[in-house]
Design an enzyme around this catalytic site. Structure first.
Site, short mmCIF file in Angstrom:
data_model
loop_
_atom_site.label_atom_id
_atom_site.label_comp_id
_atom_site.label_asym_id
_atom_site.label_seq_id
_atom_site.Cartn_x
_atom_site.Cartn_y
_atom_site.Cartn_z
N GLU A 49 39.25 42.82 22.90
CA GLU A 49 39.23 43.08 24.35
C GLU A 49 37.93 43.75 24.78
OE1 GLU A 49 41.07 41.92 26.56
OE2 GLU A 49 42.63 41.10 25.26
N GLN A 54 32.77 41.10 29.95
CA GLN A 54 31.49 40.56 30.44
C GLN A 54 30.87 39.56 29.46
OE1 GLN A 54 30.45 42.01 33.34
NE2 GLN A 54 31.65 43.85 33.31
N TYR A 132 42.95 48.08 32.33
CA TYR A 132 43.05 46.72 31.81
C TYR A 132 43.16 46.71 30.28
CZ TYR A 132 41.74 42.28 29.97
OH TYR A 132 41.76 41.16 29.20
N ASP A 150 42.45 41.83 35.52
CA ASP A 150 40.99 41.81 35.48
C ASP A 150 40.54 40.75 36.48
OD1 ASP A 150 41.66 39.42 34.29
OD2 ASP A 150 40.32 39.64 32.58
#
Ligand code: SF4
Length: 373
Positions: A49, A54, A132, A150
């Protein structure tokens, strides 16, 4: 349809079980076979994760495997030196992720007996773990009914409900969070969260959503209104800031070069961020006369006089909203300056240290030029 503007606070119970069955069935048939989907180990799920923030899946997979070969357990990571961790992260970008991961691993060993905590509050207190990530790890590893939200999931929810406006606006985001929680299938929380994320990543994509292949189009307001591609509304982006940096690759007869730890010496906090706070060549911000300004910097900061700078190929580099033009120069010296905290590795072996991709670009430009000098 869920989430239509006027019916937002409470989700209609009607239709949700069928929606959940359809999406979960699709996920079980179509999910991508990814290394972090073959485990319930919270450490491995957490690592995935963090790496996936990004960053594209295809870029993460080799890093994930290499990282776990070196640090197969949370304890192994906690016991590592930070340089080792950063070196394995080098090239993946957003290095604060690696620093936080490492600090959090140490805290988990110190305070939670080496096991990722099971309570949301405890997970949220760890460095680098937001709502998240905590929800993803707790639901996938332990089955806790915590919905993830997200950008991917928010986009899916906005389209399902035909929701316009800036999804990141605090009130709207809060609303989306409760909508995500309302849709969650508590008996299969981990799979549910992954199904929502998978839908956003592979079908309900930012551009050109594949509504024809979507398992939940029947419930989708944006699809019915023909506005899927217009949602979510575009966010106003921060205007890019352009800046130029000149960097010096000092080189002695043994092929050694000088690198500094950003922040240690004459670099501002912001400049340090440009090199991801990792080992970097001496560098300075310049305006129009890169060579002259760099020469002045080398004289003032390192006492290097009469410098013969060889210009290397300029490179472009982006760090978040900054667009940087890098102007690297090579400088042969009899002896490298001796500075506390600096290092003098072989230029050809620079990647054994944790360095940012900007520094790697500069080193590559110097190595390419060397045979010609
Ligand atoms: Fe997204 Fe289209 Fe599916 Fe709606 S129907 S959820 S817009 S892919």
């Amino acid at each position: 349809m869920f989430l239509a503007r006027k019916q937002t606070r409470k989700l209609p119970a009607k239709g949700i079980p069928a929606f959940q069955r359809r999406l979960l069935g699709w996920f079980h048939r179509r999910k991508r076979d990814l290394p972090w989907r073959r485990t319930r180990d919270p450490y491995r799920i957490w690592l995935a994760e963090i790496m996936l923030q990004q960053t594209r899946v295809a870029a993460v997979v080799p890093y994930y495997r290499r990282f776990l070969r070196r640090f197969p357990t949370l304890g192994a990571l906690a016991g590592a030196r930070s340089e080792q961790v950063l070196r394995l992260w080098a090239g993946l970008g957003y290095y604060s992720r690696a620093r936080h991961l490492h600090r959090a691993a140490k805290e988990i060993v110190a305070r939670h007996g080496g096991r990722f905590p099971r309570e949301l509050e405890a997970a949220l207190r760890l460095p680098g773990i937001g709502r998240y990530t905590a929800a993803a790890v707790l639901s996938i590893a332990y089955g806790l009914p915590e919905a993830v939200l997200d950008g991917n999931v928010a986009r899916v929810l906005a389209r399902l409900g035909g929701l316009r406006g800036d999804l990141r606006a605090p009130r709207r985001w809060k609303h989306l969070q409760s909508a995500a929680q309302g849709l969650l299938e508590p008996a299969a929380a981990g799979d549910w969260n992954q199904a929502m994320m998978e839908l956003g990543a592979t079908v309900c994509t930012p551009r050109s959503p594949r509504c024809g292949a979507c398992p939940v189009s029947h419930w989708c307001r944006a699809y019915k209104l023909g506005i899927a591609e217009q949602l979510p509304s575009a966010r106003r982006k921060r205007a890019p800031v352009k800046l130029s940096l000149a960097a010096a690759v000092l080189l002695d007869r043994q092929g050694r070069t000088l690198v500094l730890k950003p922040g240690d010496r004459d670099s501002t906090k912001e400049d340090a961020a440009l090199f991801s706070r990792m080992w970097q060549f001496p560098a300075v911000r310049v305006s129009s006369h890169a060579e002259r300004e760099l020469r002045r910097h080398l004289r003032a900061s390192f006492g290097l006089k009469g410098t013969e700078l060889v210009e290397l190929g300029a490179a472009r580099h982006s760090v978040t909203y900054r667009e940087i033009t890098l102007a690297p120069f090579l400088l042969r010296v009899e002896r490298l300056p001796r500075l506390p905290g600096a290092r003098t590795p072989l230029l050809a072996a620079l990647d054994r240290l944790p360095v940012s991709s900007a520094t790697r670009k500069i080193a590559a430009a110097a190595l390419q030029e060397l045979p010609r000098i």
